[in-house]
Scaffold this motif. Structure first.
Motif, PDB file in Angstrom:
ATOM      1  N   ASP A  11      63.506 -19.003  10.171  1.00  0.00           N
ATOM      2  CA  ASP A  11      62.087 -18.809  10.484  1.00  0.00           C
ATOM      3  C   ASP A  11      61.931 -18.269  11.902  1.00  0.00           C
ATOM      4  OD1 ASP A  11      61.081 -19.695   8.055  1.00  0.00           O
ATOM      5  OD2 ASP A  11      60.832 -21.765   8.739  1.00  0.00           O
ATOM      6  N   GLU A  12      61.068 -17.268  12.056  1.00  0.00           N
ATOM      7  CA  GLU A  12      60.765 -16.722  13.372  1.00  0.00           C
ATOM      8  C   GLU A  12      59.820 -17.688  14.079  1.00  0.00           C
ATOM      9  OE1 GLU A  12      59.149 -12.894  12.369  1.00  0.00           O
ATOM     10  OE2 GLU A  12      61.128 -12.075  11.921  1.00  0.00           O
ATOM     11  N   LEU A  13      60.174 -18.101  15.313  1.00  0.00           N
ATOM     12  CA  LEU A  13      59.403 -19.112  16.019  1.00  0.00           C
ATOM     13  C   LEU A  13      58.603 -18.557  17.197  1.00  0.00           C
ATOM     14  CD1 LEU A  13      62.071 -21.963  15.936  1.00  0.00           C
ATOM     15  CD2 LEU A  13      60.070 -21.675  14.450  1.00  0.00           C
ATOM     16  N   PHE A  14      59.170 -17.611  17.949  1.00  0.00           N
ATOM     17  CA  PHE A  14      58.462 -16.985  19.068  1.00  0.00           C
ATOM     18  C   PHE A  14      59.258 -15.789  19.569  1.00  0.00           C
ATOM     19  CE2 PHE A  14      61.192 -20.184  20.956  1.00  0.00           C
ATOM     20  CZ  PHE A  14      61.709 -19.600  22.099  1.00  0.00           C
ATOM     21  N   THR A  15      58.636 -14.997  20.433  1.00  0.00           N
ATOM     22  CA  THR A  15      59.308 -13.869  21.075  1.00  0.00           C
ATOM     23  C   THR A  15      59.181 -14.024  22.582  1.00  0.00           C
ATOM     24  OG1 THR A  15      57.402 -12.398  21.272  1.00  0.00           O
ATOM     25  CG2 THR A  15      58.616 -12.349  19.159  1.00  0.00           C
ATOM     26  N   ASP A  16      59.905 -13.179  23.310  1.00  0.00           N
ATOM     27  CA  ASP A  16      59.790 -13.223  24.764  1.00  0.00           C
ATOM     28  C   ASP A  16      58.549 -12.491  25.262  1.00  0.00           C
ATOM     29  OD1 ASP A  16      60.668 -10.637  24.291  1.00  0.00           O
ATOM     30  OD2 ASP A  16      62.182 -10.657  25.864  1.00  0.00           O
ATOM     31  N   ALA A  17      57.685 -12.049  24.347  1.00  0.00           N
ATOM     32  CA  ALA A  17      56.387 -11.484  24.750  1.00  0.00           C
ATOM     33  C   ALA A  17      55.492 -12.589  25.300  1.00  0.00           C
ATOM     34  CB  ALA A  17      55.714 -10.795  23.569  1.00  0.00           C
ATOM     35  N   TYR A  18      55.779 -13.822  24.924  1.00  0.00           N
ATOM     36  CA  TYR A  18      55.050 -14.968  25.453  1.00  0.00           C
ATOM     37  C   TYR A  18      55.753 -15.429  26.726  1.00  0.00           C
ATOM     38  CZ  TYR A  18      53.411 -14.835  20.675  1.00  0.00           C
ATOM     39  OH  TYR A  18      52.906 -14.417  19.486  1.00  0.00           O
ATOM     40  N   ASP A  19      55.061 -16.226  27.515  1.00  0.00           N
ATOM     41  CA  ASP A  19      55.635 -16.785  28.740  1.00  0.00           C
ATOM     42  C   ASP A  19      56.576 -17.914  28.344  1.00  0.00           C
ATOM     43  OD1 ASP A  19      56.158 -17.510  31.361  1.00  0.00           O
ATOM     44  OD2 ASP A  19      54.280 -18.617  31.591  1.00  0.00           O
ATOM     45  N   VAL A  20      57.896 -17.648  28.383  1.00  0.00           N
ATOM     46  CA  VAL A  20      58.916 -18.611  27.982  1.00  0.00           C
ATOM     47  C   VAL A  20      59.514 -19.242  29.239  1.00  0.00           C
ATOM     48  CG1 VAL A  20      61.098 -18.936  26.751  1.00  0.00           C
ATOM     49  CG2 VAL A  20      59.436 -17.232  25.934  1.00  0.00           C
ATOM     50  N   VAL A  21      59.479 -20.570  29.287  1.00  0.00           N
ATOM     51  CA  VAL A  21      59.982 -21.305  30.443  1.00  0.00           C
ATOM     52  C   VAL A  21      61.179 -22.144  30.004  1.00  0.00           C
ATOM     53  CG1 VAL A  21      59.422 -23.016  32.212  1.00  0.00           C
ATOM     54  CG2 VAL A  21      57.653 -21.443  31.391  1.00  0.00           C
ATOM     55  N   GLU A  22      62.334 -21.892  30.621  1.00  0.00           N
ATOM     56  CA  GLU A  22      63.514 -22.699  30.322  1.00  0.00           C
ATOM     57  C   GLU A  22      63.412 -23.972  31.150  1.00  0.00           C
ATOM     58  OE1 GLU A  22      68.332 -22.261  30.480  1.00  0.00           O
ATOM     59  OE2 GLU A  22      67.119 -20.466  30.121  1.00  0.00           O
ATOM     60  N   VAL A  23      63.113 -25.081  30.502  1.00  0.00           N
ATOM     61  CA  VAL A  23      62.881 -26.345  31.195  1.00  0.00           C
ATOM     62  C   VAL A  23      64.200 -26.922  31.693  1.00  0.00           C
ATOM     63  CG1 VAL A  23      61.996 -28.693  30.955  1.00  0.00           C
ATOM     64  CG2 VAL A  23      60.836 -26.794  29.834  1.00  0.00           C
ATOM     65  N   ASP A  24      65.165 -27.000  30.816  1.00  0.00           N
ATOM     66  CA  ASP A  24      66.498 -27.484  31.146  1.00  0.00           C
ATOM     67  C   ASP A  24      67.438 -26.978  30.065  1.00  0.00           C
ATOM     68  OD1 ASP A  24      66.125 -29.185  28.926  1.00  0.00           O
ATOM     69  OD2 ASP A  24      65.507 -30.860  30.183  1.00  0.00           O
ATOM     70  N   ASP A  25      68.634 -27.544  29.992  1.00  0.00           N
ATOM     71  CA  ASP A  25      69.600 -27.078  28.997  1.00  0.00           C
ATOM     72  C   ASP A  25      69.256 -27.492  27.577  1.00  0.00           C
ATOM     73  OD1 ASP A  25      71.125 -25.820  30.903  1.00  0.00           O
ATOM     74  OD2 ASP A  25      72.507 -27.492  31.174  1.00  0.00           O
ATOM     75  N   SER A  26      68.268 -28.388  27.409  1.00  0.00           N
ATOM     76  CA  SER A  26      67.957 -28.885  26.072  1.00  0.00           C
ATOM     77  C   SER A  26      66.776 -28.179  25.410  1.00  0.00           C
ATOM     78  CB  SER A  26      67.691 -30.385  26.108  1.00  0.00           C
ATOM     79  OG  SER A  26      66.545 -30.661  26.887  1.00  0.00           O
ATOM     80  N   CYS A  27      65.826 -27.646  26.206  1.00  0.00           N
ATOM     81  CA  CYS A  27      64.635 -27.084  25.576  1.00  0.00           C
ATOM     82  C   CYS A  27      64.024 -25.942  26.368  1.00  0.00           C
ATOM     83  CB  CYS A  27      63.577 -28.166  25.361  1.00  0.00           C
ATOM     84  SG  CYS A  27      62.785 -28.756  26.865  1.00  0.00           S
ATOM     85  N   VAL A  28      63.189 -25.195  25.661  1.00  0.00           N
ATOM     86  CA  VAL A  28      62.345 -24.173  26.293  1.00  0.00           C
ATOM     87  C   VAL A  28      60.906 -24.496  25.928  1.00  0.00           C
ATOM     88  CG1 VAL A  28      64.089 -22.337  26.293  1.00  0.00           C
ATOM     89  CG2 VAL A  28      62.551 -22.555  24.350  1.00  0.00           C
ATOM     90  N   GLU A  29      60.013 -24.117  26.830  1.00  0.00           N
ATOM     91  CA  GLU A  29      58.592 -24.252  26.558  1.00  0.00           C
ATOM     92  C   GLU A  29      58.002 -22.859  26.498  1.00  0.00           C
ATOM     93  OE1 GLU A  29      57.864 -28.558  28.742  1.00  0.00           O
ATOM     94  OE2 GLU A  29      57.052 -26.751  29.693  1.00  0.00           O
TER      95      GLU A  29
END
Length: 169
Positions: A11-29
């Motif tokens: 399933d497609e979840l998101f693209t980098d056209a949105y503001d993607v923030v790498e929070v830490d090694d476990s998740c992105v927001e």
């Protein structure tokens, strides 16, 4: 452009056209916006002027979350207990997928440690999240968690980083 998909379901979840923030090694927001859509109109990401937005709402348009709308995410519901059961099964499937992808024992152990920390954080604030699945609504896939920033109006999604496959478009 980069497309981020669920490694278990595709399933497609998101693209980098949105503001993607790498929070830490476990998740992105992924930061979201609330947008107005008219029936039959395609959103290209531009913001309407204040007058256009007012007219749109009067003409039967709707205000939607841009990530949910564009990626066709589907709402689902969990209470804390059912999410813990889901998460246990998801982590087991994700671990098997990482092993099948040739990840080393150290990488898998690091994943498990990261996952434990993020799971604890999510479960500690579970009442603040809304859950969404990918378009297929496959229960074995990643559940995207929607929350709001400190201002109470800015939405963002949390995604498990290890559960994402990146594809260059």
């Amino acid at each position: 452009m980069l497309l981020f998909s669920d490694i278990l379901t595709g399933d497609e979840l998101f693209t980098d056209a949105y503001d993607v923030v790498e929070v830490d090694d476990s998740c992105v927001e992924v930061n979201c916006d609330m947008i107005t859509i008219k029936e039959g109109e395609v959103n290209i990401g531009a913001n309407a002027s204040a007058e256009e937005a007012e007219e749109d709402l009067e003409s039967g348009s709707s205000v939607v979350n841009n990530v949910i709308s564009a990626m066709r995410l589907q709402p689902t519901t969990f209470d804390k207990k059912s999410y813990m059961i889901y998460l246990k099964d998801y982590m087991k499937s994700l671990k098997a997928a990482l092993v099948a992808a040739g990840k080393s024992d150290e990488e898998v152990k690091a994943f498990e440690k990261r996952a434990q920390g993020l799971a604890k954080k999510i479960l500690g604030n579970f009442k603040d999240y809304e859950a969404y699945t990918g378009e297929s609504m496959d229960p074995s896939g990643q559940v995207a968690l929607l929350n709001y920033r400190e201002d109470g109006t800015t939405p963002y999604f949390t995604f498990w980083k290890d559960g994402l496959k990146v594809q260059k478009l």
